[in-house]
Design a protein around this motif. Structure first.
Motif, mmCIF file in Angstrom:
data_model
loop_
_atom_site.group_PDB
_atom_site.id
_atom_site.type_symbol
_atom_site.label_atom_id
_atom_site.label_comp_id
_atom_site.label_asym_id
_atom_site.label_seq_id
_atom_site.Cartn_x
_atom_site.Cartn_y
_atom_site.Cartn_z
ATOM 1 N N ASP A 1 36.817 28.474 27.481
ATOM 2 C CA ASP A 1 36.318 29.471 28.439
ATOM 3 C C ASP A 1 37.469 30.445 28.653
ATOM 4 O O ASP A 1 38.408 30.158 29.386
ATOM 5 N N THR A 2 37.387 31.586 27.965
ATOM 6 C CA THR A 2 38.534 32.494 27.887
ATOM 7 C C THR A 2 38.430 33.578 28.943
ATOM 8 O O THR A 2 37.552 34.429 28.878
ATOM 9 N N ASP B 1 40.269 40.302 40.061
ATOM 10 C CA ASP B 1 39.477 39.076 40.148
ATOM 11 C C ASP B 1 39.995 38.159 41.247
ATOM 12 O O ASP B 1 41.194 38.110 41.516
ATOM 13 N N GLN C 1 40.582 40.503 30.001
ATOM 14 C CA GLN C 1 40.004 41.797 30.355
ATOM 15 C C GLN C 1 40.316 42.838 29.277
ATOM 16 O O GLN C 1 41.259 42.649 28.507
ATOM 17 N N THR C 2 39.564 43.924 29.306
ATOM 18 C CA THR C 2 39.878 45.042 28.412
ATOM 19 C C THR C 2 41.362 45.392 28.538
ATOM 20 O O THR C 2 42.046 45.650 27.544
HETATM 21 C C1 6R9 Z 1 36.958 40.249 27.886
HETATM 22 C C2 6R9 Z 1 36.139 40.966 28.907
HETATM 23 C C3 6R9 Z 1 36.752 41.700 32.401
HETATM 24 C C4 6R9 Z 1 36.200 40.959 33.592
HETATM 25 C C5 6R9 Z 1 37.227 40.088 34.259
HETATM 26 C C6 6R9 Z 1 36.362 39.021 34.895
HETATM 27 C C7 6R9 Z 1 35.245 38.828 33.896
HETATM 28 C C8 6R9 Z 1 35.828 37.836 31.641
HETATM 29 C C9 6R9 Z 1 35.779 35.711 32.068
HETATM 30 C C10 6R9 Z 1 35.517 36.417 33.257
HETATM 31 C C11 6R9 Z 1 35.348 34.438 34.410
HETATM 32 C C12 6R9 Z 1 35.796 34.277 32.125
HETATM 33 N N1 6R9 Z 1 35.545 37.732 32.950
HETATM 34 N N2 6R9 Z 1 35.962 36.624 31.092
HETATM 35 N N3 6R9 Z 1 35.310 35.781 34.432
HETATM 36 N N4 6R9 Z 1 35.580 33.694 33.330
HETATM 37 N N5 6R9 Z 1 36.001 33.514 31.030
HETATM 38 O O1 6R9 Z 1 35.096 40.497 29.332
HETATM 39 O O2 6R9 Z 1 36.653 42.165 29.334
HETATM 40 O O3 6R9 Z 1 34.695 43.669 29.867
HETATM 41 O O4 6R9 Z 1 37.057 44.189 30.639
HETATM 42 O O5 6R9 Z 1 35.710 42.341 31.683
HETATM 43 O O6 6R9 Z 1 35.159 40.059 33.187
HETATM 44 O O7 6R9 Z 1 35.816 39.486 36.091
HETATM 45 O O8 6R9 Z 1 37.983 40.825 35.196
HETATM 46 P P1 6R9 Z 1 36.014 43.175 30.355
#
Ligand code: 6R9
Length: 644
Positions: free
Chosen positions: A404-405, A495, A408-409
Motif C-alpha cells: 500500500d504505497t 495529509d 504524491q505527484t
Molecule cells: C500517487 C498519487 C496524492 C494524494 C496523497 C494522499 C492520497 C495516495 C495513498 C494515498 C492513502 C495511499 N494517497 N496514495 N492515501 N494511502 N496509499 O496518488 O499522487 O494524485 O498526487 O495524490 O493521494 O491523500 O496526498 P496524487
C-alpha cells in the motif's frame, strides 16, 4: 501484522537489511544516495550528492547537481548490449480480440530516436516544453523518452481532460508543440483527442504545432502547416539521434496537479534525482527482479504512470505492460484475463478499481490463472480493509504481499510503503518510510512535533529525498507557500496521519477532508471505511456540512451493491452499523443513495462537489469538466437528501 514471505524466493530486502539501510539513509544521506546514484549511467559523474534547504523563503532542492546524464540513455541505450531483444513494453489494446504488441528494447530505441528526430525537425530545442495528450499507447512512452533524449521538457495532459484544461496547461507551460492522436478507444468508446486538441488550440498561440499519431485511423480535421502525421514522418527521419547531455537538475517533466485552492500547479521534476528515486523504489517496493513482467494499470497522464510505467521500470531494464482499456470492459474479468495472458508478476492498481470489481463478485477473478503474481500494489487513496482483504484473498490467494504505497505527484516516488519480505503488512496501513524518508507528525494547530510513537496529526517530511519536486513551474513562491509556509522547516504533505504503537503509519486522508463533529475530529475516510464494510455497500463518500448543533454534520453518499435495493430499513441499518463500527459520534446525519460518485478520471472522488451538494450550495459547483462522468452530479442534485 501479516508476514507474507515471497513464494518466489528471497526478496531484495529482509527486515534486518531494511533497518540497516534505512538507518544509514537518514543518518548519512550523502553516503547512502552517493552510492545509490550509481544505479544510473552518468556522462559526467557527480561529486556533489545533496544540497537542500527547507527554510521558508529560501527553499532550494538539488541532488547530484554537478552530474551530467540523459534519462533516455538510462532507460534504453544502456540496456541494448545485454537485453536488446528483451521486451521492454507489452501493449495490451482496449479490444481483447486485438493482438498485443511486444516492443523490445532495440525496437524501443529505434522508435524513440526517430521520434526525437521528428521533434528536432519541428524546431523543438533543449528546454522547450512539449505537451503530450495521448491515450495509453506505446507512442506515449516514445514521446516522453524522445523529449528526454533531446532535453525537451514533457508535460502530459491526461487524455480524459477537456479542451479547456488542455489549453490552460499548454499556455501555462508555454508549450511549443502538442502530441496527440486521432481518437482514443477506451472501454469500447472513443474519445476524439484530435478534435479536442483543435478546440484547445483555438485558445493558444498560433505558433503551437500539432503532431498527430494516427492510431485508430478515424477521420479528423487536418490543418495544413500546423498538423504533422508523426508516424509517417518517423519513417522519413534517421533512426539515430544523439542524446543530449543534461544536468541532473535540468527539468525532465512538468505534471499539473490540483491543490485545495487555485488553478492546477505545474509540478517540476528534474532528471537525476527523480530517476534514481523512481528506479530504486520500483525495484524494492515491487520486489522487481530481472525477467519479471510488471503491470501498473494507471494512466501515463498521472504521476504513477510516469514513475511506474515508464521511468522506473525502464531504468531498471524491466518489462512494463501498458494497458489501453478499463477494468470492466468487456467485463469485470479484464484485469485478470490480462494478468493470466501475460503471466504478470507484479500488479499495481488503485483501491477504487478494486472496490468496483469487488462489487461484481469473485467469479470474475476465479476464472483466471493468477499463479504468476507475486506482489500486489495499491495507490491513490487509503485502501479500506474490505478491499484489502478481497485483493488479498481473490487476487493474491493469500500468497502475495500487498504494498500500500503512499506518495504524491510532488514526491516523485513511493514515500511510505511496505517492502515485500522486509515489512509485515497491516490492512489499511502504508506501514513504514522508504529509504531516505523522514516522516514527522505535527499537531495541526500548534505545529509541535509529536515525538511519542503512537500519535496523530498532520504528516510532514523533515528532510529532502532525491525524487522531490523542485518547484512549481514559473512560480517558486507558490511552491514555498504551498509546501513550506504552514509548518516551518518541513515539507507539508496535506495529509493527516496516525502512527500506531508499532511505528506504522496510517494515512487518514487529506486534512481538508477532516470533519469536526461536536468537537470530535474525524477522518471522512474512517466513516467511509465503516460504510463500505457493510455487505450492502459498494462505495461511499462522506463530507461535512454545517450543522446547527454539532458544528459539522456527516453527510454520506452511498452506492449500493448491484443486487441491493435502497430502503428506509437499510438506511437505519447503516446508521446503526456505523455507530457500532466507530461510535455514536460517527453516525451519518444524512445518507443519500448515490448511483454514482463524481470522480476524476484518476478515480479520486471530488469531495468539493459533494460538499457543495451537501451544503445545498449547488449554484457554485465550480469546474466539473474534469469529472469522468459529469452527469452523476445532476442525479445527486436532483435526489438531495438534505432538503432543509
Ligand atoms: C500517487 C498519487 C496524492 C494524494 C496523497 C494522499 C492520497 C495516495 C495513498 C494515498 C492513502 C495511499 N494517497 N496514495 N492515501 N494511502 N496509499 O496518488 O499522487 O494524485 O498526487 O495524490 O493521494 O491523500 O496526498 P496524487
Amino acid at each position: 501484522m501479516r508476514e507474507v514471505p515471497s513464494h518466489f524466493g528471497p526478496a531484495h530486502a529482509d527486515a534486518a537489511k531494511y533497518r540497516e539501510m534505512y538507518n544509514e539513509s537518514v543518518e548519512n544521506p550523502e553516503a547512502f544516495w552517493g552510492r545509490e546514484g550509481k544505479r544510473l549511467d552518468w556522462i559526467t559523474p557527480y561529486t556533489k550528492v545533496k544540497d537542500t534547504d527547507f527554510t521558508f523563503g529560501n527553499v532550494s532542492i538539488k541532488w547530484f547537481h554537478d552530474g551530467v546524464l540523459n534519462a533516455s540513455v538510462n532507460c534504453i541505450d544502456r540496456h541494448l548490449a545485454t537485453r536488446g531483444d528483451q521486451t521492454a513494453i507489452i501493449f495490451e489494446p482496449d479490444e481483447p480480440s486485438d493482438p498485443a504488441q511486444y516492443i523490445t528494447y532495440r525496437e524501443l530505441s529505434e522508435k524513440v530516436n526517430r521520434m526525437a528526430n521528428v521533434l528536432l525537425s519541428q524546431g523543438v530545442m533543449r528546454g522547450d516544453r512539449v505537451v503530450i495528450y495521448l491515450p495509453m499507447i506505446p507512442e506515449a512512452a516514445y514521446a516522453m523518452l524522445a523529449c528526454a533524449r533531446i532535453g525537451a521538457i514533457h508535460s502530459i495532459v491526461f487524455a480524459g481532460f477537456s479542451p479547456d484544461a488542455l489549453a490552460n496547461r499548454i499556455n501555462d507551460c508555454g508549450a511549443k508543440l502538442v502530441i496527440t492522436a486521432d481518437t482514443a478507444p477506451r472501454g469500447g468508446r472513443r474519445t476524439p483527442l484530435k478534435s479536442n486538441t483543435d478546440a484547445a488550440l483555438l485558445h493558444c498561440s498560433d505558433k503551437v504545432r500539432c503532431l498527430v499519431v494516427k492510431h485508430t485511423g478515424d477521420q479528423t480535421t487536418w490543418i495544413q502547416g500546423r498538423d504533422v502525421d508523426v508516424k509517417a514522418m518517423m519513417e522519413d527521419v534517421s533512426p539515430e539521434c544523439p542524446p543530449r547531455p543534461m544536468n541532473a537538475e535540468d527539468p525532465l517533466f512538468i505534471l499539473y496537479t490540483s491543490g485545495s485552492t487555485g488553478k492546477p500547479k505545474g509540478v517540476v521534476h528534474c532528471t537525476g534525482g527523480y530517476l534514481v528515486y523512481a528506479a530504486m523504489t520500483h525495484e524494492y517496493v515491487f520486489d522487481y527482479h530481472q525477467g519479471d513482467v510488471y503491470w501498473c494499470s494507471a494512466d501515463v497522464g498521472w504521476v504513477t504512470g510516469h514513475s511506474y510505467i515508464v521511468y522506473g521500470p525502464l531504468a531498471n531494464g524491466g518489462t512494463s505492460l501498458m494497458f489501453e482499456g478499463t477494468p470492466t470492459y468487456p467485463d469485470a474479468g479484464r484485469f485478470w484475463e490480462v494478468c493470466e495472458k501475460h503471466k504478470v508478476n507484479q500488479f499495481y492498481t488503485a483501491p477504487t478499481a478494486i472496490r468496483a470489481l469487488m462489487g461484481q463478485g469473485p467469479e470474475y477473478v476465479e476464472k483466471y490463472d493468477l499463479s504468476a503474481l507475486k506482489t500486489l500494489g495499491s495507490v491513490g487513496e487509503p485502501i479500506n480493509p474490505e478491499a484489502w482483504a478481497w485483493y488479498d484473498k481473490y487476487v493474491g490467494k493469500g500468497k502475495c504481499p500487498i504494498v500500500d504505497t503512499w506518495w504524491q505527484t510532488e514526491t516523485g516516488g513511493h514515500m511510505i510503503t511496505p517492502l515485500p519480505g522486509a515489512i509485515p503488512t497491516k490492512p489499511g496501513s502504508a506501514t513504514r518510510p522508504f529509504f531516505g524518508v523522514k516522516p514527522v507528525i505535527l499537531d495541526p494547530t500548534t505545529a509541535v512535533k509529536q515525538d511519542e510513537t503512537a500519535t496523530e496529526g498532520v504528516l510532514c517530511i523533515a528532510d529532502s529525498w532525491p525524487g522531490q519536486m523542485r518547484t512549481v513551474w514559473g512560480d517558486h513562491e507558490r511552491f514555498q507557500e504551498t509546501y513550506f509556509s504552514q509548518y516551518k522547516g518541513y515539507y507539508f504533505t496535506g495529509d493527516g496521519c496516525r502512527r500506531d504503537s508499532d511505528g506504522y503509519y496510517w494515512i487518514t486522508g487529506r486534512v481538508d477532508d477532516v470533519i469536526n463533529v461536536s468537537g470530535h475530529r474525524m477522518g471522512t475516510a474512517e466513516v467511509e471505511s465503516a460504510l463500505v464494510a457493510h455487505q450492502a455497500v459498494a462505495e461511499a463518500a462522506v463530507v461535512g456540512f454545517p450543522h446547527e448543533l454539532k458544528g459539522q454534520g456527516i453527510y454520506a453518499y452511498v452506492t449500493l451493491m448491484n443486487d441491493v435495493e435502497p430502503s428506509d430499513d437499510l438506511r437505519k441499518d447503516l446508521e446503526k452499523w456505523v455507530r457500532t463500527e466507530i461510535g455514536p459520534i460517527a453516525k451519518p446525519d444524512v445518507i443519500q443513495w448515490a448511483p454514482g460518485l463524481p470522480k476524476t478520471r484518476s478515480g479520486k472522488i471530488m469531495r468539493r462537489i459533494l460538499r457543495k451538494i451537501a451544503e445545498n450550495d449547488t449554484g457554485a459547483l465550480g469546474d466539473i469538466s474534469t469529472l469522468a462522468d459529469p452527469s452523476v452530479v445532476d442525479d445527486l442534485i436532483a435526489n438531495r437528501a438534505n432538503k432543509g
